[in-house]
Write a protein that holds these residues in place. Structure first.
Motif, PDB file in Angstrom:
ATOM      1  N   LEU A   1       0.803  -1.219   0.000  1.00 32.69           N
ATOM      2  CA  LEU A   1       0.000   0.000   0.000  1.00 32.69           C
ATOM      3  C   LEU A   1       0.841   1.278   0.000  1.00 32.69           C
ATOM      4  O   LEU A   1       0.407   2.293  -0.528  1.00 32.69           O
ATOM      5  N   HIS A   2       2.006   1.241   0.606  1.00 33.81           N
ATOM      6  CA  HIS A   2       2.842   2.449   0.632  1.00 33.81           C
ATOM      7  C   HIS A   2       3.577   2.578  -0.710  1.00 33.81           C
ATOM      8  O   HIS A   2       4.095   1.584  -1.229  1.00 33.81           O
ATOM      9  N   PRO A   3       3.655   3.794  -1.265  1.00 39.23           N
ATOM     10  CA  PRO A   3       4.334   3.951  -2.567  1.00 39.23           C
ATOM     11  C   PRO A   3       5.784   3.443  -2.563  1.00 39.23           C
ATOM     12  O   PRO A   3       6.268   2.949  -3.583  1.00 39.23           O
ATOM     13  N   TYR A   4       6.481   3.526  -1.415  1.00 38.37           N
ATOM     14  CA  TYR A   4       7.858   3.033  -1.362  1.00 38.37           C
ATOM     15  C   TYR A   4       7.876   1.500  -1.459  1.00 38.37           C
ATOM     16  O   TYR A   4       8.682   0.930  -2.204  1.00 38.37           O
TER      17      TYR A   4
ATOM     18  N   GLY B   1       7.851  16.845   6.910  1.00 41.59           N
ATOM     19  CA  GLY B   1       6.609  16.116   6.580  1.00 41.59           C
ATOM     20  C   GLY B   1       6.896  14.646   6.367  1.00 41.59           C
ATOM     21  O   GLY B   1       7.599  14.010   7.159  1.00 41.59           O
ATOM     22  N   CYS B   2       6.375  14.096   5.280  1.00 41.35           N
ATOM     23  CA  CYS B   2       6.672  12.700   4.941  1.00 41.35           C
ATOM     24  C   CYS B   2       8.100  12.625   4.412  1.00 41.35           C
ATOM     25  O   CYS B   2       8.450  13.319   3.446  1.00 41.35           O
ATOM     26  N   ARG B   3       8.926  11.798   5.025  1.00 46.47           N
ATOM     27  CA  ARG B   3      10.343  11.735   4.638  1.00 46.47           C
ATOM     28  C   ARG B   3      10.538  11.235   3.204  1.00 46.47           C
ATOM     29  O   ARG B   3      11.605  11.382   2.630  1.00 46.47           O
ATOM     30  N   PHE B   4       9.484  10.642   2.654  1.00 48.11           N
ATOM     31  CA  PHE B   4       9.596  10.059   1.311  1.00 48.11           C
ATOM     32  C   PHE B   4       9.107  11.041   0.229  1.00 48.11           C
ATOM     33  O   PHE B   4       9.172  10.733  -0.948  1.00 48.11           O
ATOM     34  N   HIS B   5       8.663  12.247   0.634  1.00 47.58           N
ATOM     35  CA  HIS B   5       7.919  13.070  -0.331  1.00 47.58           C
ATOM     36  C   HIS B   5       8.741  13.506  -1.548  1.00 47.58           C
ATOM     37  O   HIS B   5       8.205  13.662  -2.640  1.00 47.58           O
ATOM     38  N   GLN B   6      10.069  13.679  -1.384  1.00 47.93           N
ATOM     39  CA  GLN B   6      10.871  14.133  -2.528  1.00 47.93           C
ATOM     40  C   GLN B   6      10.988  13.071  -3.632  1.00 47.93           C
ATOM     41  O   GLN B   6      11.305  13.379  -4.764  1.00 47.93           O
ATOM     42  N   ARG B   7      10.736  11.817  -3.260  1.00 50.30           N
ATOM     43  CA  ARG B   7      10.907  10.741  -4.249  1.00 50.30           C
ATOM     44  C   ARG B   7       9.591  10.039  -4.591  1.00 50.30           C
ATOM     45  O   ARG B   7       9.549   9.142  -5.430  1.00 50.30           O
ATOM     46  N   CYS B   8       8.532  10.435  -3.894  1.00 50.48           N
ATOM     47  CA  CYS B   8       7.273   9.693  -4.019  1.00 50.48           C
ATOM     48  C   CYS B   8       6.522  10.062  -5.304  1.00 50.48           C
ATOM     49  O   CYS B   8       6.257  11.236  -5.547  1.00 50.48           O
ATOM     50  N   PRO B   9       6.150   9.068  -6.109  1.00 52.74           N
ATOM     51  CA  PRO B   9       5.404   9.369  -7.327  1.00 52.74           C
ATOM     52  C   PRO B   9       3.986   9.875  -7.047  1.00 52.74           C
ATOM     53  O   PRO B   9       3.358  10.465  -7.928  1.00 52.74           O
ATOM     54  N   SER B  10       3.465   9.674  -5.829  1.00 56.86           N
ATOM     55  CA  SER B  10       2.095  10.106  -5.514  1.00 56.86           C
ATOM     56  C   SER B  10       2.066  11.336  -4.609  1.00 56.86           C
ATOM     57  O   SER B  10       1.020  11.679  -4.071  1.00 56.86           O
ATOM     58  N   ALA B  11       3.207  11.990  -4.407  1.00 56.58           N
ATOM     59  CA  ALA B  11       3.267  13.098  -3.433  1.00 56.58           C
ATOM     60  C   ALA B  11       2.374  14.263  -3.841  1.00 56.58           C
ATOM     61  O   ALA B  11       2.213  14.563  -5.021  1.00 56.58           O
ATOM     62  N   ARG B  12       1.774  14.908  -2.818  1.00 55.30           N
ATOM     63  CA  ARG B  12       1.001  16.130  -3.031  1.00 55.30           C
ATOM     64  C   ARG B  12       1.601  17.222  -2.144  1.00 55.30           C
ATOM     65  O   ARG B  12       2.475  16.943  -1.315  1.00 55.30           O
TER      66      ARG B  12
ATOM     67  N   GLU C   1       0.710  18.831   0.533  1.00 56.88           N
ATOM     68  CA  GLU C   1       0.681  18.698   2.004  1.00 56.88           C
ATOM     69  C   GLU C   1       1.690  17.668   2.526  1.00 56.88           C
ATOM     70  O   GLU C   1       2.012  17.648   3.715  1.00 56.88           O
ATOM     71  N   CYS C   2       2.179  16.801   1.635  1.00 56.97           N
ATOM     72  CA  CYS C   2       3.117  15.760   2.087  1.00 56.97           C
ATOM     73  C   CYS C   2       4.410  16.357   2.637  1.00 56.97           C
ATOM     74  O   CYS C   2       5.069  15.763   3.482  1.00 56.97           O
ATOM     75  N   ALA C   3       4.795  17.539   2.133  1.00 56.00           N
ATOM     76  CA  ALA C   3       6.031  18.168   2.589  1.00 56.00           C
ATOM     77  C   ALA C   3       5.857  18.819   3.950  1.00 56.00           C
ATOM     78  O   ALA C   3       6.837  19.190   4.592  1.00 56.00           O
TER      79      ALA C   3
ATOM     80  N   LYS D   1       3.492  15.175   8.687  1.00 58.91           N
ATOM     81  CA  LYS D   1       4.123  13.858   8.814  1.00 58.91           C
ATOM     82  C   LYS D   1       3.040  12.785   8.926  1.00 58.91           C
ATOM     83  O   LYS D   1       2.185  12.875   9.819  1.00 58.91           O
ATOM     84  N   PRO D   2       3.030  11.786   8.071  1.00 61.32           N
ATOM     85  CA  PRO D   2       2.006  10.738   8.196  1.00 61.32           C
ATOM     86  C   PRO D   2       2.338   9.782   9.349  1.00 61.32           C
ATOM     87  O   PRO D   2       3.503   9.448   9.564  1.00 61.32           O
ATOM     88  N   LEU D   3       1.326   9.369  10.081  1.00 64.06           N
ATOM     89  CA  LEU D   3       1.537   8.425  11.180  1.00 64.06           C
ATOM     90  C   LEU D   3       1.385   7.006  10.654  1.00 64.06           C
ATOM     91  O   LEU D   3       0.627   6.768   9.703  1.00 64.06           O
TER      92      LEU D   3
ATOM     93  N   ALA E   1       2.219   4.186   6.729  1.00 64.92           N
ATOM     94  CA  ALA E   1       2.439   5.606   7.043  1.00 64.92           C
ATOM     95  C   ALA E   1       2.310   6.416   5.758  1.00 64.92           C
ATOM     96  O   ALA E   1       3.303   6.700   5.081  1.00 64.92           O
ATOM     97  N   CYS E   2       1.075   6.715   5.381  1.00 64.66           N
ATOM     98  CA  CYS E   2       0.824   7.542   4.193  1.00 64.66           C
ATOM     99  C   CYS E   2      -0.527   8.217   4.377  1.00 64.66           C
ATOM    100  O   CYS E   2      -1.489   7.557   4.801  1.00 64.66           O
ATOM    101  N   HIS E   3      -0.606   9.526   4.065  1.00 64.20           N
ATOM    102  CA  HIS E   3      -1.868  10.257   4.276  1.00 64.20           C
ATOM    103  C   HIS E   3      -3.010   9.716   3.417  1.00 64.20           C
ATOM    104  O   HIS E   3      -4.164   9.847   3.776  1.00 64.20           O
ATOM    105  N   PHE E   4      -2.682   9.136   2.282  1.00 64.59           N
ATOM    106  CA  PHE E   4      -3.727   8.871   1.289  1.00 64.59           C
ATOM    107  C   PHE E   4      -4.106   7.402   1.157  1.00 64.59           C
ATOM    108  O   PHE E   4      -4.832   7.030   0.242  1.00 64.59           O
ATOM    109  N   VAL E   5      -3.604   6.565   2.049  1.00 65.82           N
ATOM    110  CA  VAL E   5      -3.998   5.157   2.015  1.00 65.82           C
ATOM    111  C   VAL E   5      -5.157   4.983   2.997  1.00 65.82           C
ATOM    112  O   VAL E   5      -5.042   5.335   4.160  1.00 65.82           O
TER     113      VAL E   5
HETATM  114 FE1  SF4 Z   1       3.848   9.748  -0.809  1.00 65.92          FE
HETATM  115 FE2  SF4 Z   1       2.026   9.158   1.058  1.00 65.92          FE
HETATM  116 FE3  SF4 Z   1       4.364  10.242   1.747  1.00 65.92          FE
HETATM  117 FE4  SF4 Z   1       2.563  11.704   0.469  1.00 65.92          FE
HETATM  118  S1  SF4 Z   1       2.325  10.819   2.516  1.00 65.92           S
HETATM  119  S2  SF4 Z   1       4.758  11.585   0.020  1.00 65.92           S
HETATM  120  S3  SF4 Z   1       1.662  10.184  -0.911  1.00 65.92           S
HETATM  121  S4  SF4 Z   1       4.047   8.259   0.843  1.00 65.92           S
END
Ligand code: SF4
Length: 318
Positions: A244-247, A282-293, A295-297, A300-302, A313-317
């Protein structure tokens, strides 16, 4: 059996500019919680530099955590002083990636296997009986005992390392990339050996690897780590069927399909793993995430449960 809560391992760094300037610590592990049950294998995956080996060493108490707790069989071992760690070290053993550097070239195989038992002050008769038992368990020949490590192949050396790790009847073996340095055919033999040992002895494993394909062969549950944090955790069947997580999706897309004709679309991540001393906001993966929006920067997703036993740990799952 093992319960880790909010574990962090930070390393102090010297400033590269001036002696009096403080630089931010390297946050190798930053707030990890996990559990390992009896007779279970927990797989831990992530790319090089994500902090998984540091986490493994902290659990085995080869490193002192900066924050958080490690409860092993109900006892908090995170604050145990070095001199009181003997019992913990007997119960939690480690197997490292490179078997050649784990074995003293000047010692015979018999001396290497006996070493932990000698340190634990076992008598000669008990050591000999346990050594014979272990050789049978791992499929090594008794004639090997008087030889030296250089006389063995990589796979045989890793068998010797595993044998030594089992000497004191540990309950948990932390395997840090135990097959990464081996040929593919030998990798399968070592994984089958570890599974066989678990069936016979009921030992638990924390199995660390960067290859999701390898982790799949041995784990019951899998955790995915990115830049010091856990981003997804699930039963193996759930994670491999529907990451489920893009990573995790990107990692899984890199595993070759066993059946010709079945094509999986490869997800190529942008850029490199960011520095753990200055992790992205924010989300530590946001610079590389193909689904980033946007607010991700910022937010921080829990790590939250999205289905039974499946945490992401993703806002959109959802
Ligand atoms: Fe990607 Fe989800 Fe992180 Fe946003 S919160 S950058 S969509 S993994």
């Amino acid at each position: 059996m093992l319960k880790v809560h909010d574990l962090a391992v930070h390393f102090k760094q010297k400033s590269s500019f001036a002696l009096w300037q403080k630089s931010s610590p390297l946050r190798a592990v930053d707030g990890v919680s996990l559990e390992i049950h009896e007779n279970e294998t927990l797989g831990l995956v992530g790319e090089s530099g994500c902090g998984k080996s540091t986490l493994a060493r902290a659990i085995a108490r080869l490193l002192t955590p900066t924050r958080g707790t490690i409860h092993f069989e109900g006892k908090d071992i995170s604050t145990c002083p070095e001199h009181a760690l003997g019992e913990v070290r007997a119960q939690i053993q480690m197997v490292f990636q490179d078997p050649s550097s784990s074995l003293n070239p000047r010692m015979t195989i018999e001396q290497i296997i006996a070493e932990p038992m000698v340190i634990a002050r076992w008598n000669k008769k008990k050591i000999a009986a346990r050594t014979a038992e272990l050789l049978d368990l791992v499929g090594l020949n008794h004639t090997h005992l008087q030889r030296y490590p250089h006389e063995f192949s990589g796979g045989q050396k890793q068998r010797i390392v595993i044998t030594r790790a089992l000497a004191l009847h540990p309950k948990l073996v932390v395997c840090d990339e135990p097959v990464s340095a081996l040929d593919v055919s030998v990798q399968a033999q070592i994984i089958n050996l570890l599974k066989d040992i678990q069936e016979r002895l009921g030992v638990s494993y924390l199995f660390v690897a960067h290859d999701l394909g390898v982790v799949r062969q041995i784990s019951q549950r899998v955790m995915v780590m990115y830049l010091g944090e856990i981003v997804e955790s699930a039963l193996k069947s759930d994670l491999y069927a529907l990451p489920l997580h893009p990573y995790s999706q990107a990692l899984l897309s890199a595993i070759p399909r066993p059946k010709p004709g079945l094509v999986r679309q490869r997800i190529i991540l942008r850029g490199e793993l960011p520095s753990a001393s200055n992790p992205p906001s924010g989300c530590r993966f946001h610079q590389r995430c193909p689904s980033a929006r946007a607010e991700c920067a910022e937010q921080k997703p829990l790590l939250r449960e999205v289905a039974e036993g499946h945490h992401v740990a993703c806002h959109f799952v959802q």
